[in-house]
Scaffold this active site. Structure first.
Site, PDB file in Angstrom:
ATOM      1  CG  HIS A   5      -7.790   4.241  -1.213  1.00  0.00           C
ATOM      2  ND1 HIS A   5      -6.429   4.434  -1.295  1.00  0.00           N
ATOM      3  CD2 HIS A   5      -7.976   3.185  -0.381  1.00  0.00           C
ATOM      4  CE1 HIS A   5      -5.811   3.526  -0.543  1.00  0.00           C
ATOM      5  NE2 HIS A   5      -6.742   2.754   0.018  1.00  0.00           N
ATOM      6  CD  GLU A  55      -1.525  -3.130   1.014  1.00  0.00           C
ATOM      7  OE1 GLU A  55      -1.048  -1.981   1.111  1.00  0.00           O
ATOM      8  OE2 GLU A  55      -1.291  -3.899   0.075  1.00  0.00           O
ATOM      9  CG  HIS A  61      -7.738   3.617   4.621  1.00  0.00           C
ATOM     10  ND1 HIS A  61      -7.544   2.476   5.381  1.00  0.00           N
ATOM     11  CD2 HIS A  61      -7.161   3.368   3.419  1.00  0.00           C
ATOM     12  CE1 HIS A  61      -6.866   1.588   4.668  1.00  0.00           C
ATOM     13  NE2 HIS A  61      -6.629   2.097   3.474  1.00  0.00           N
ATOM     14  CG  ASP A  64      -1.954   6.775  -1.210  1.00  0.00           C
ATOM     15  OD1 ASP A  64      -0.792   6.411  -1.503  1.00  0.00           O
ATOM     16  OD2 ASP A  64      -2.788   6.005  -0.707  1.00  0.00           O
ATOM     17  CB  ILE A  65       2.999   8.308   0.697  1.00  0.00           C
ATOM     18  CG1 ILE A  65       2.758   6.847   1.048  1.00  0.00           C
ATOM     19  CG2 ILE A  65       2.764   9.223   1.893  1.00  0.00           C
ATOM     20  CD1 ILE A  65       3.743   6.276   2.042  1.00  0.00           C
TER      21      ILE A  65
END
Length: 124
Positions: free
Chosen positions: A112, A105, A110, A39-40
């Site tokens: 996490h 969002e 996806h 994750d960024i």
């Protein structure tokens, strides 16, 4: 801004672009069913996103419409990534946000994967 998980799939979403190689990522795993990358904006020492390879807006869309092999392959990919980071023994958390109230969002399913430290209560 949270999205409506019932909307049609948007081919311009960031994860679709990452899957097509149009946007780079720090890849940690890839197979025929999934792509996993850092994750960024990490929220834990280990924060990896795992996305299925297919046009699925949400968990609801994926579970209702994806072929069985993709569902099984995606779930196995999530487990493979957790083992790759040695997270099984200390523990880890999986999170999939779905729809507006879930805080989704990006209109591409996806998961996490968080780990690497005690994560505290499930909801703040």
């Amino acid at each position: 801004m949270p999205i409506d998980a019932r909307l049609p799939y948007d081919e311009a979403n960031i994860f679709a672009k990452i899957l097509r190689g149009e946007i780079p990522c720090k890849k940690v795993y890839e197979d025929d069913f999934a792509l996993a990358f850092h994750d960024i904006a990490p929220k834990a020492p280990i924060h990896v996103l795992v996305v299925p390879k297919g046009p699925y807006v949400s968990w609801d869309d994926f579970s209702a419409n994806a072929p069985d092999a993709l569902i099984a392959g995606f779930i196995r990919a999530v487990g493979t990534v957790a083992r790759q980071f040695d997270l099984v023994e200390p523990g880890y958390r999986l999170l999939a946000n779905i729809g507006h109230d879930g805080g989704q969002e990006v209109p591409h399913l996806h998961v996490h994967l968080f780990g690497g430290a005690p994560l505290g209560p499930m909801l703040a």
